[in-house]
Design an enzyme around this catalytic site. Structure first.
Site, mmCIF file in Angstrom:
data_model
loop_
_atom_site.group_PDB
_atom_site.id
_atom_site.type_symbol
_atom_site.label_atom_id
_atom_site.label_comp_id
_atom_site.label_asym_id
_atom_site.label_seq_id
_atom_site.Cartn_x
_atom_site.Cartn_y
_atom_site.Cartn_z
ATOM 1 N N ARG A 36 8.001 -6.597 7.086
ATOM 2 C CA ARG A 36 7.621 -6.518 8.510
ATOM 3 C C ARG A 36 7.803 -7.846 9.217
ATOM 4 N NH1 ARG A 36 2.170 -2.834 7.895
ATOM 5 N NH2 ARG A 36 3.157 -1.561 6.307
ATOM 6 N N LYS A 68 3.289 7.379 -2.525
ATOM 7 C CA LYS A 68 2.290 6.731 -1.669
ATOM 8 C C LYS A 68 1.828 7.776 -0.649
ATOM 9 C CE LYS A 68 2.706 3.365 2.128
ATOM 10 N NZ LYS A 68 2.695 1.923 2.382
ATOM 11 N N GLU A 119 2.526 -6.224 -2.949
ATOM 12 C CA GLU A 119 3.541 -5.572 -2.125
ATOM 13 C C GLU A 119 3.771 -6.450 -0.906
ATOM 14 O OE1 GLU A 119 2.647 -1.541 -0.752
ATOM 15 O OE2 GLU A 119 3.971 -1.867 0.968
HETATM 16 C C1 3PG Z 1 0.634 0.021 4.807
HETATM 17 O O1 3PG Z 1 1.624 -0.100 5.456
HETATM 18 O O2 3PG Z 1 0.653 0.410 3.656
HETATM 19 C C2 3PG Z 1 -0.595 -0.172 5.558
HETATM 20 O O3 3PG Z 1 -0.318 -0.649 6.823
HETATM 21 C C3 3PG Z 1 -1.669 -0.972 4.952
HETATM 22 O O4 3PG Z 1 -2.696 -0.431 5.629
HETATM 23 P P1 3PG Z 1 -3.994 -1.184 6.053
HETATM 24 O O5 3PG Z 1 -3.562 -2.403 6.812
HETATM 25 O O6 3PG Z 1 -4.711 -0.186 6.923
HETATM 26 O O7 3PG Z 1 -4.733 -1.507 4.792
#
Ligand code: 3PG
Length: 213
Positions: free
Chosen positions: A47, A131, A43
């Protein structure tokens, strides 16, 4: 057979790495390292500026790599990402406009939910897999167990605050099909361009016991 639907894609491995790349080159190196560690589904989030181009490059790395676009927060991003080669999309939340844009673009969508109302909206729009975001701050394992009562058929990909240590507990839940997270790409490894470390973390993640499907 090529995985086409979200239901097929989320079953290609227990962990989907959530990625934010500083550059297209970094994206290519990290994507290659993850794939070498047995991770087939990536994924790549929007960002950073490099996101779309990184999706395009990563999609071309190997035949069995499935690249999705993450952090869709505007409907118009669906078509842009599809054009760049994204095979699926992930959003932290869901609106009807986003649902429609994903449909129009032919982009299978894994929409984010956090509350029962979010879930009911997602079910009304036909989603069977969502999700759960941000998984850990929003209640983690006990919250997913609580969702299983009123929504017994719904499956989740929890993401947000999950670690190598906590992932197996999430994956053991009956309503979890995979987990997402950024722990496969620690900032320190990326800064040091330590791609072997990324491959090592990817291998450990891809070897986690898959959820009962
Ligand atoms: C996401 O956007 O899915 C999360 O920011 C990933 O989360 P993590 O960095 O806490 O694993």
């Amino acid at each position: 057979m090529t995985a086409q639907t979200v239901a097929e894609i989320v079953r290609l491995g227990p962990v989907i790495p959530v990625l934010a790349f500083e550059s297209v080159e970094q994206g290519e190196n990290v994507s290659r390292a993850l794939h070498a560690g047995g991770v087939k589904v990536l994924e790549i989030t929007l960002r950073t500026e490099a996101g779309l181009k990184a999706i395009e490059r990563a999609s071309q790395l190997a035949e069995d790599i499935v690249v999705g676009v993450g952090t869709i927060t505007k409907p118009e991003q669906c078509a842009l990402a599809k054009k760049a080669g994204a095979r699926f999309g992930v959003s932290p939340g869901l609106t009807k406009d986003m649902h429609q844009a994903a449909q129009d673009a032919g982009l299978p969508l894994l929409p984010g939910v956090m509350t029962p109302t979010d879930i009911i909206v997602a079910l009304e729009l036909g989603y069977e897999i969502v999700k759960f975001f941000p998984a850990q701050p929003a209640g983690g394992v006990p919250m997913l167990q609580a969702f299983h009562g009123p929504f017994p058929t719904l499956k989740f990909c929890p993401t947000g605050g999950i670690t190598a240590e906590s992932a197996p507990t999430f994956l053991a839940l009956p309503n979890v099909v995979c987990v997402g997270g950024s722990w496969l790409t620690p900032k320190s490894a990326l800064a040091a361009q330590n791609w072997d470390e990324v491959t090592r973390l990817a291998r450990a993640a891809s070897e986690l016991a898959p959820p009962a499907r």
